[in-house]
Design a protein around this motif. Structure first.
Motif, mmCIF file in Angstrom:
data_model
loop_
_atom_site.group_PDB
_atom_site.id
_atom_site.type_symbol
_atom_site.label_atom_id
_atom_site.label_comp_id
_atom_site.label_asym_id
_atom_site.label_seq_id
_atom_site.Cartn_x
_atom_site.Cartn_y
_atom_site.Cartn_z
ATOM 1 N N LEU A 1 0.825 -1.196 0.000
ATOM 2 C CA LEU A 1 0.000 0.000 0.000
ATOM 3 C C LEU A 1 0.865 1.253 0.000
ATOM 4 N N LEU A 2 1.830 1.278 0.883
ATOM 5 C CA LEU A 2 2.668 2.461 1.005
ATOM 6 C C LEU A 2 3.473 2.687 -0.272
ATOM 7 N N LEU A 3 3.917 1.600 -0.864
ATOM 8 C CA LEU A 3 4.678 1.734 -2.095
ATOM 9 C C LEU A 3 3.787 2.331 -3.187
ATOM 10 N N SER A 4 2.569 1.854 -3.258
ATOM 11 C CA SER A 4 1.668 2.358 -4.291
ATOM 12 C C SER A 4 1.297 3.811 -4.022
ATOM 13 N N GLN A 5 1.431 4.232 -2.792
ATOM 14 C CA GLN A 5 1.177 5.634 -2.461
ATOM 15 C C GLN A 5 2.379 6.507 -2.790
ATOM 16 N N ARG A 6 3.410 5.864 -3.283
ATOM 17 C CA ARG A 6 4.607 6.596 -3.699
ATOM 18 C C ARG A 6 5.256 7.386 -2.564
ATOM 19 N N VAL A 7 5.362 6.741 -1.407
ATOM 20 C CA VAL A 7 6.054 7.422 -0.316
ATOM 21 C C VAL A 7 7.503 7.651 -0.726
ATOM 22 N N ASP A 8 8.101 8.696 -0.194
ATOM 23 C CA ASP A 8 9.488 9.014 -0.543
ATOM 24 C C ASP A 8 10.481 8.131 0.199
ATOM 25 N N GLY A 9 10.019 7.523 1.284
ATOM 26 C CA GLY A 9 10.909 6.668 2.063
ATOM 27 C C GLY A 9 10.094 5.829 3.024
ATOM 28 N N LEU A 10 10.719 4.794 3.556
ATOM 29 C CA LEU A 10 10.001 3.891 4.466
ATOM 30 C C LEU A 10 10.741 3.724 5.792
#
Lengths: 340, 340
Positions: free
Chosen positions: B114-123
């Motif tokens: 989910l977070l990847l698909s939200q295009r977060v800048d970092g994890l």
DNA sequence: CTGTTAGCGCCTTCAG
DNA sequence: CTGAAGGCGCTAACAG
């Protein structure tokens, strides 16, 4: 292997198709041949295509993000609320942008601005203690962004509200003390704002009046910061009164822990000499000794409900349905333990 | 009054200018006349113009959002970490999308997607206890999204790590017990995964060995869920041994609270008969009686540091500078109280 | 069945 | 000093 992110365009080029066709194929439009659909899907898989949420958001003018402003994250009750918010948001397909105001209205205003500029679809907020106006939230309404307030709320904007029954919780607590034979019941209360402190105070008064006990203003102490230290200090003062109380109802478990210390230090026994009741039922209540009687407030459920209502309002608005503002009050529950 | 959101276009039309000009005027480009700049700014203010973050993000291919996956929000230590993350993120101009894995690898994988698909800048991630592979995080690396792991980490991906010195913390705790004359020191430890439990166990062994004490396997108990109940049950067992321990070092404060109960129930005194030390220094440690000696781990600072490193990596990458992976270990600190 | 067109709101060369 | 053009990635009429 895909170094750079893959887009519809990439797929289209490789297949000699058009972007629009690829888009439709992936969305299973009825007017695309099964063959191209299959081809497109296959290649999309191979290339690890994942739609760019940003582009979608811009196009649909919807972010699927809920903004949350909470006074303090490091707080047993609020962390439960957050957990409820996040779980329900996930269930409904939304993400949560979390911020904290640190109990400062100034920072609350700043975070609100930020969240608005991030185009959140809705706002969940519990006001800071010193927030005395809600002007900074007006803009959300003007932009048509629904707001749900929880716990520390302000009804003047006509938004939906989710609260716990502070007044009844306090009432039950004090009634319980009265029923167990206490007559000189003190209350260490919270500050004049927020509202929650007032409601708990009212519940205390309700129970006192109902029992026909006289109200002794000496028995009311007002915390400023609602700390353990204040609990300790005020209790010490109470114990020095000509007629010291035989029970103390505290605005918060932490304050009650402070009171507990003062009572023990003064050589009194709990609950034989002085009974003690807290509020919130933190993790600490059950582990101190004697275990602390406390009023449980359902934080997780509060988070869930607030989120459910907010998402409903968002989606009603989108469907151009009338939005029903709601104001719900969750039941509190008295957890009777050894301290009373 | 602005019913609908105002865009550059709106301003441009009202002023008879072009979108491009307005954009430049607002960004203070040198090639725009002071007069038009003034006009544009004035109108922008009046109309409450606020740039659409979505459009910007799409254009710049950057979201200014950090994704966070945490095992449990309702956890004193983790809520401190979150608080540190959020404060530092705000300082650096980023927002935080918060999710929880609920200690389940399955959900962790889902949230990561989910977070990847939200295009977060970092994890930022702390792994769930049962996470035994990091395949679900590989895609972040492929997409060039920096990751920083904290607390429960896995070094195999070569990401930056932020941990506390679990081993040394445990070592200090047990050494303290030995120095205060204890010789039969038991350890109620956590499960085989996560790593943190192993490190604390190693610290325990280090101290035992250094003192030349014999290691008694009967004195080691392994928690499954790390609960208060387990602490109580294992302690009860320990007390039934032919040679019961004269001190117990627990993996967690909560477990120590359980141990405390069992010890009291069995009629032993703390610390006279049996000393007790916990780990984490939760809010509960200082308020139980006797107050619990515990190893403090700096959660807030961990959140700050992890975030600082992550943002540095993001911005180094953007500037095409070499990224320096870091692995930092924060100091733990023994808080000596009445239980030892 | 597939492609063309026209944006969502903004930025940024490159012309004029 | 200002404007025109192209594009970020995707969708949704409307044609063909």
């Amino acid at each position: 292997m895909a170094k750079t992110t893959v887009t519809l365009k990439d797929i289209a080029q490789r297949l000699g198709l058009t972007i629009a066709t690829v888009s439709k194929a992936l969305k299973d439009y009825p007017d695309i041949s099964p063959l191209t659909k299959a081809n497109v899907r296959k290649l999309a898989d191979e290339m690890h295509y994942s739609p760019n949420a940003l582009a979608l958001k811009l196009r649909k003018r919807k972010t699927f993000v809920l903004g949350v402003i909470i006074p303090e994250i490091v707080h047993h009750f609020f962390s439960n609320v957050i957990s409820g918010i996040i779980d329900m948001a996930e269930e409904r397909g939304y993400n949560v942008l979390l911020t904290q105001s640190d109990e400062s209205m100034e920072r609350e205003i700043k975070e609100a601005k930020l969240l608005l500029s991030q185009r959140v679809d809705g706002l969940l907020i519990s006001l800071a203690n010193n927030t005395d106006t809600v002007d900074h939230l007006k803009e959300f309404q003007e932009m048509g962004v629904p707001i749900v307030m929880f716990d520390k709320v302000n009804g003047s904007m006509g938004t939906s509200l989710v609260q716990v029954d502070n007044r009844n919780g306090a009432f039950l607590a004090v009634k319980h003390l009265i029923e167990s034979g206490r007559r000189r019941i003190a209350h260490i209360r919270g500050p004049i704002v927020p509202q929650t402190a007032n409601e708990r105070h009212k519940g205390y008064c309700d129970a006192i009046e109902e029992a026909g006990l006289k109200t002794n203003l000496e028995y009311i102490r007002v915390c400023k910061d609602v700390t353990q230290q204040e609990g300790e200090e005020f209790t010490r003062q109470l114990l020095l009164l000509p007629e010291p109380p035989d029970a103390i109802f505290c605005i918060t478990d932490l304050v009650a822990i402070g009171a507990m210390k003062a009572i023990k230090d003064a050589g009194y026994r709990i609950p034989e000499d002085i009974a003690l009741v807290g509020f919130s039922d933190w993790n600490i209540a059950a582990v101190v000794s004697p275990a602390l009687t406390s009023v449980y407030q359902p934080g997780y459920e509060m988070g869930q409900q607030a989120t459910r209502i907010l998402v409903n309002e968002i989606e009603a608005k989108e469907a151009k349905l009338p939005v029903q503002r709601q104001s719900i009050v969750l039941k509190t529950e008295l957890k009777i333990r050894a301290s009373s």
